[in-house]
Design a protein around this motif. Structure first.
Motif, PDB file in Angstrom:
ATOM      1  N   ALA A  96       0.837  -1.210   0.000  1.00  0.00           N
ATOM      2  CA  ALA A  96       0.000   0.000   0.000  1.00  0.00           C
ATOM      3  C   ALA A  96       0.867   1.254   0.000  1.00  0.00           C
ATOM      4  N   VAL A  97       1.866   1.293   0.885  1.00  0.00           N
ATOM      5  CA  VAL A  97       2.724   2.481   0.965  1.00  0.00           C
ATOM      6  C   VAL A  97       3.531   2.632  -0.322  1.00  0.00           C
ATOM      7  N   GLY A  98       4.165   1.518  -0.764  1.00  0.00           N
ATOM      8  CA  GLY A  98       4.953   1.552  -1.998  1.00  0.00           C
ATOM      9  C   GLY A  98       4.099   1.954  -3.190  1.00  0.00           C
ATOM     10  N   GLY A  99       2.881   1.441  -3.225  1.00  0.00           N
ATOM     11  CA  GLY A  99       1.964   1.737  -4.325  1.00  0.00           C
ATOM     12  C   GLY A  99       1.587   3.216  -4.364  1.00  0.00           C
ATOM     13  N   LEU A 100       1.308   3.783  -3.198  1.00  0.00           N
ATOM     14  CA  LEU A 100       0.949   5.202  -3.118  1.00  0.00           C
ATOM     15  C   LEU A 100       2.073   6.082  -3.644  1.00  0.00           C
ATOM     16  N   ILE A 101       3.295   5.762  -3.197  1.00  0.00           N
ATOM     17  CA  ILE A 101       4.457   6.546  -3.620  1.00  0.00           C
ATOM     18  C   ILE A 101       4.616   6.469  -5.138  1.00  0.00           C
ATOM     19  N   THR A 102       4.521   5.251  -5.660  1.00  0.00           N
ATOM     20  CA  THR A 102       4.677   5.058  -7.099  1.00  0.00           C
ATOM     21  C   THR A 102       3.572   5.781  -7.877  1.00  0.00           C
ATOM     22  N   PHE A 103       2.381   5.732  -7.330  1.00  0.00           N
ATOM     23  CA  PHE A 103       1.246   6.403  -7.948  1.00  0.00           C
ATOM     24  C   PHE A 103       1.494   7.916  -8.024  1.00  0.00           C
ATOM     25  N   TYR A 104       2.057   8.447  -6.946  1.00  0.00           N
ATOM     26  CA  TYR A 104       2.382   9.876  -6.898  1.00  0.00           C
ATOM     27  C   TYR A 104       3.341  10.255  -8.029  1.00  0.00           C
ATOM     28  N   PHE A 105       4.379   9.423  -8.211  1.00  0.00           N
ATOM     29  CA  PHE A 105       5.333   9.725  -9.289  1.00  0.00           C
ATOM     30  C   PHE A 105       4.722   9.507 -10.672  1.00  0.00           C
ATOM     31  N   LEU A 106       3.807   8.557 -10.757  1.00  0.00           N
ATOM     32  CA  LEU A 106       3.107   8.319 -12.018  1.00  0.00           C
ATOM     33  C   LEU A 106       2.321   9.570 -12.402  1.00  0.00           C
ATOM     34  N   MET A 107       1.667  10.177 -11.409  1.00  0.00           N
ATOM     35  CA  MET A 107       0.887  11.388 -11.647  1.00  0.00           C
ATOM     36  C   MET A 107       1.781  12.525 -12.126  1.00  0.00           C
ATOM     37  N   LEU A 108       2.924  12.669 -11.430  1.00  0.00           N
ATOM     38  CA  LEU A 108       3.875  13.716 -11.828  1.00  0.00           C
ATOM     39  C   LEU A 108       4.242  13.562 -13.302  1.00  0.00           C
ATOM     40  N   TRP A 109       4.495  12.316 -13.671  1.00  0.00           N
ATOM     41  CA  TRP A 109       4.937  12.026 -15.041  1.00  0.00           C
ATOM     42  C   TRP A 109       3.802  12.304 -16.025  1.00  0.00           C
TER      43      TRP A 109
END
Ligand code: UDP
Ligand code: MG
Length: 313
Positions: free
Chosen positions: A248-261
């Motif tokens: 969950a934590v790893g996914g949230l972080i990755t999702f955040y960077f996905l959004m940035l991209w």
């Protein structure tokens, strides 16, 4: 259980090199058992002693047919001794006691009386333990942890003096050093477990067989008990939870960077980004480990209770 139905008492005594204590222990036990029960037996388990314990026992058995001896080919440990003793008991009440005279046999009637209140296992609580601090302190920590993790609310899991309803011991088989968890295993089996304060004496003869370092093993054993005892934690439920948090934590972080991209803010490697990805990898590892443990446990659980010991006598 009324006085009438409580007719036969068995005492199970594991011993390893305790020759000096045995005659006195036999006298004290015989006296209290004769007062408390209509009939009794004393089951001594010689756990591969190298001193004269077995000769003392044979001498006692020669004089008193109520003395039973089980003798191991080598030292298997206190748990093995208790388990083999439990197999042969005939009593509707079973008492365990250490052979070193540190426990007081005169406590037995009061422990037995507790069964009348509807309990199935009464564990002694050495409130004032007569042992060096190097043992009492780790022991406190061990007891506290075990109580919290297991949910069995007693203070002293490892007291040698315990009293059981006969059917309880027939459902308990332990190996290694798992005897410390007998109240946990019994509690999880659905038996009602309680405790009663008992006096404790200093060791008169011989030496202690357990050092402070053993408590570290106790912590590992707690995990074994948690995962291998029926109706307790399932490995996948435990590891699955840990994996879920990481994912969950790893996914949230990755999702955040996905959004940035996606929104064109550009992407360059940052510590947080690496952390997020690593957490997802860890989550997959722990999750699949839990699944393997689950598969393995369902097999191991069936053999958990069964060990064979070489018996001499
Ligand atoms: N014991 C045993 N096998 C072993 C170690 C101990 O049967 O491998 C017995 C020992 O003889 C005693 C009881 O278990 O009757 C408790 O052991 P000990 O008094 O050494 O433990 P402590 O009281 O120091 O915790
Ligand atoms: Mg002792």
């Amino acid at each position: 259980m009324s006085e009438k139905t409580r007719h036969f008492g068995s005492v199970v005594i594991p011993l390893y090199n305790e020759e000096a204590s045995l005659p006195e222990l036999y006298r004290q036990l015989t006296s209290v058992m004769e007062r408390t029960f209509a009939a009794h037996e004393l089951v001594f388990i010689d756990d591969g002693s190298s001193d004269g314990s077995i000769d003392v026992l044979r001498e006692l058995r020669g004089r008193d047919a109520r003395v039973k001896i089980i003798s191991f080919k080598r030292n298997y440990g206190k748990s093995a001794a208790l388990s083999e003793g439990f197999k042969v008991t005939r009593g509707d009440v079973v008492i365990t006691i250490d052979a070193d005279l540190q426990d007081n046999p005169d406590e037995i009637p009061e422990l037995v009386a507790k069964l009348d209140e509807g309990y199935d296992l009464v564990s002694g609580w050495k409130m004032q333990r007569k042992d060096p601090i190097t043992k009492t302190l780790p022991s406190k920590l061990f007891n506290l942890t075990t109580s919290i993790v297991s949910g069995i609310k007693i203070h002293d899991f490892n007291c040698g003096l315990k009293c059981y309803r006969g059917e309880v011991v027939k459902r308990i088989s332990v190996y290694g050093e798992l005897h410390r968890f007998i109240p946990v295993i019994a509690g999880w089996e659905g038996f009602r477990v309680t405790e009663k304060k008992v006096t404790h004496f200093e060791r008169k003869y011989g030496q202690s067989k357990f050092g402070a370092a053993r408590f570290l093993n106790g912590m590992f054993d707690l995990a074994t008990v948690m995962f291998l005892t029926r109706r307790s934690t399932s490995p996948l439920h435990f590891f699955g939870r840990v994996a879920f948090v990481f994912f969950a934590v790893g996914g949230l972080i990755t999702f955040y960077f996905l959004m940035l991209w996606l929104f064109g803010r550009g992407l360059h490697v940052r510590p947080l980004m690496v952390g997020g990805l690593v957490m997802i990898v860890i989550a997959i590892q722990i999750g699949s480990f839990g699944l393997l443990a689950e598969l393995f446990t369902s097999k191991a659980e069936r053999t958990f209770a069964y060990r064979e010991y070489r018996i001499d006598d």
